[in-house]
Write a protein that holds these residues in place. Structure first.
Motif, short mmCIF file in Angstrom:
data_model
loop_
_atom_site.label_atom_id
_atom_site.label_comp_id
_atom_site.label_asym_id
_atom_site.label_seq_id
_atom_site.Cartn_x
_atom_site.Cartn_y
_atom_site.Cartn_z
N GLY A 185 0.82 -1.11 0.09
CA GLY A 185 -0.09 -0.31 -0.13
C GLY A 185 0.85 1.24 0.18
O GLY A 185 2.02 1.20 0.38
N ILE A 186 0.40 2.33 -0.68
CA ILE A 186 1.34 3.60 -0.84
C ILE A 186 1.45 4.10 0.49
O ILE A 186 2.49 4.53 1.02
CB ILE A 186 0.43 4.74 -1.61
N GLY A 187 0.47 4.08 1.77
CA GLY A 187 0.69 4.72 2.94
C GLY A 187 1.63 3.66 3.82
O GLY A 187 2.50 4.17 4.58
N GLN A 188 1.59 2.45 3.37
CA GLN A 188 2.49 1.62 4.00
C GLN A 188 4.11 1.96 3.71
O GLN A 188 4.79 2.15 4.81
CB GLN A 188 2.09 0.16 3.77
N ILE A 189 4.11 1.92 2.66
CA ILE A 189 5.63 2.15 2.20
C ILE A 189 6.17 3.38 2.57
O ILE A 189 7.29 3.61 3.11
CB ILE A 189 5.90 2.04 0.86
N LEU A 190 5.33 4.59 2.46
CA LEU A 190 5.73 5.94 2.86
C LEU A 190 5.92 6.02 4.57
O LEU A 190 6.72 6.70 4.94
CB LEU A 190 4.70 7.16 2.57
N SER A 191 4.98 5.15 5.25
CA SER A 191 5.00 5.23 6.58
C SER A 191 6.47 4.71 7.08
O SER A 191 7.04 5.13 8.06
CB SER A 191 3.98 4.67 7.23
N ASP A 192 6.57 3.39 6.41
CA ASP A 192 8.04 2.64 6.44
C ASP A 192 9.13 3.54 6.35
O ASP A 192 10.21 3.43 7.36
CB ASP A 192 8.12 1.41 5.66
N ALA A 200 -2.95 13.40 0.44
CA ALA A 200 -3.01 14.41 1.29
C ALA A 200 -1.93 15.57 1.00
O ALA A 200 -1.44 15.56 -0.07
CB ALA A 200 -2.08 13.98 2.50
N MET A 201 -2.50 16.73 1.39
CA MET A 201 -1.44 17.89 1.19
C MET A 201 -0.20 18.10 1.54
O MET A 201 -0.02 17.86 2.79
CB MET A 201 -2.61 19.30 1.50
N TYR A 202 0.56 18.52 0.46
CA TYR A 202 2.17 18.65 1.08
C TYR A 202 2.58 17.32 1.73
O TYR A 202 3.37 17.36 2.76
CB TYR A 202 2.30 19.82 2.10
N GLU A 203 2.40 16.29 1.11
CA GLU A 203 3.02 14.89 1.62
C GLU A 203 4.50 14.90 1.12
O GLU A 203 4.86 15.13 0.15
CB GLU A 203 2.14 13.82 0.81
N LEU A 204 5.23 14.57 2.27
CA LEU A 204 6.45 14.11 1.98
C LEU A 204 7.08 13.04 2.94
O LEU A 204 6.78 13.22 4.20
CB LEU A 204 7.43 15.59 2.19
N PRO A 205 7.70 12.09 2.70
CA PRO A 205 8.16 11.86 1.26
C PRO A 205 6.78 11.28 0.28
O PRO A 205 5.76 10.84 1.02
CB PRO A 205 9.22 10.77 1.21
N SER A 206 7.05 11.15 -0.84
CA SER A 206 5.96 10.54 -1.84
C SER A 206 6.90 9.39 -2.87
O SER A 206 8.29 9.64 -2.49
CB SER A 206 5.44 11.37 -2.65
N VAL A 207 6.17 8.90 -3.29
CA VAL A 207 6.93 7.78 -4.40
C VAL A 207 7.41 8.50 -5.75
O VAL A 207 6.35 9.13 -6.13
CB VAL A 207 6.13 6.39 -4.65
N ARG A 233 11.00 -0.60 -9.60
CA ARG A 233 12.18 -1.33 -8.66
C ARG A 233 12.59 0.02 -7.82
O ARG A 233 13.09 0.89 -8.09
CB ARG A 233 13.06 -1.78 -9.53
N VAL A 234 12.44 -0.34 -6.38
CA VAL A 234 12.70 0.69 -5.42
C VAL A 234 14.34 0.90 -5.26
O VAL A 234 15.04 0.05 -5.37
CB VAL A 234 12.22 0.16 -3.98
N LYS A 235 14.72 2.26 -5.46
CA LYS A 235 16.19 2.74 -5.35
C LYS A 235 16.36 3.17 -3.85
O LYS A 235 17.64 2.98 -3.37
CB LYS A 235 16.36 3.73 -6.41
N GLY A 236 15.65 3.74 -3.03
CA GLY A 236 15.92 3.93 -1.85
C GLY A 236 15.21 5.47 -1.79
O GLY A 236 14.49 6.01 -2.41
N LEU A 237 15.61 5.92 -0.35
CA LEU A 237 15.08 7.37 -0.10
C LEU A 237 16.09 8.51 -0.37
O LEU A 237 17.32 8.44 0.05
CB LEU A 237 14.80 7.29 1.48
N MET A 238 15.65 9.40 -1.19
CA MET A 238 16.23 10.76 -1.38
C MET A 238 15.43 11.92 -1.50
O MET A 238 15.04 12.11 -2.58
CB MET A 238 17.36 10.66 -2.68
N MET A 239 14.99 12.43 -0.21
CA MET A 239 13.78 13.28 -0.20
C MET A 239 12.43 12.36 -0.34
O MET A 239 11.59 12.31 0.04
CB MET A 239 14.08 14.20 -1.39
N ASN A 240 12.47 11.82 -1.51
CA ASN A 240 11.22 11.06 -1.94
C ASN A 240 11.82 9.44 -1.87
O ASN A 240 13.12 9.16 -2.13
CB ASN A 240 10.68 11.28 -3.19
N VAL A 241 10.99 8.60 -2.11
CA VAL A 241 11.13 7.22 -2.18
C VAL A 241 11.35 7.01 -3.79
O VAL A 241 10.34 6.88 -4.42
CB VAL A 241 9.99 6.23 -1.76
#
Length: 226
Positions: A128-135, A177-184, A210-218
């Protein structure tokens, strides 16, 4: 064969006897039957080229001489019979060699042409989008251990639809959500240009990346829309 003294009864006994005939003591020397192992049989070797030519040329010369005057019919029959037998013998040897070569070639060809099994296709992990951003908000290291390098399938609301400074196409996805950070931040190749041009902010889409990692965004690469 030699005569030796039995250790128990001191009577003469042959060293090839299984036991002493007087007291019955077993003979410690192993009994052999004197036979020697036969050498392993070897396959018959095919007739060489020079030998085959010799086998053919001599009967031809012999038959040619019998064609001259003064030669009897019996001599001619024997000469030409010998020639025919030589041709048949050489042909049989050549045929057996060809069959052996063909069999070897066929077995080699079948082993080489056997198709290699295809590697198993990687299955995308649904998240889920919320799950990966929360993680990634809660623990980047733990999130990398779970997602980095993995193929994921995620559904989210479209945010930005832009190009980066090297003109790579990307779309940001979030929960809405408004002003969401990070996002995918999902990157696409140029073949997706038309599809990305038809997207609108707030639209829900499902992507595989394919996920690369976090750099401001996922960051996610090699993405396509399902």
């Amino acid at each position: 064969m030699a005569i030796v003294a039995c250790p128990d009864c001191n009577k003469d006994v042959s060293d090839s006897a299984p036991a002493c005939p007087n007291c019955g003591r077993p003979n410690s020397k192993p009994v052999t039957n004197g036979s020697t192992p036969k050498p392993p049989a070897t396959d018959a070797r095919p007739v060489g080229v020079m030998l085959a030519l010799g086998i053919l040329v001599l009967p031809i010369v012999f038959a040619w001489f019998t064609l001259g005057k003064g030669r009897t019919s019996k001599a001619r029959i024997l000469a030409f019979g010998y020639l025919v037998l030589s041709i048949v013998f050489v042909s049989m040897q050549g045929g057996s060699s060809s069959r052996s070569s063909s069999t070897s070639s066929a077995s080699t060809s079948s082993s080489v042409s056997a198709p290699a099994p295809e590697p198993a296709k990687e299955q995308a992990m649904q998240v889920g989008i919320g799950q990966i951003l929360s993680d990634y908000k809660g623990n980047e290291v733990a999130a990398d251990n779970r997602y980095k390098g993995r193929l994921i399938q995620v559904t989210g609301a479209v945010g930005d639809i832009k190009k980066d400074f090297t003109n790579n196409l990307y779309v940001t996805l979030g929960t809405g959500a408004m002003y969401e950070l990070p996002s995918v931040q999902a990157f696409f190749d140029d073949s997706m240009n038309q599809q990305l041009g038809n997207l609108r902010k707030g639209q829900k889409i499902t992507v595989v990346c394919r996920v690369k990692g976090l750099m401001m965004n996922v960051l996610a690469e090699d993405c396509f829309i399902k």
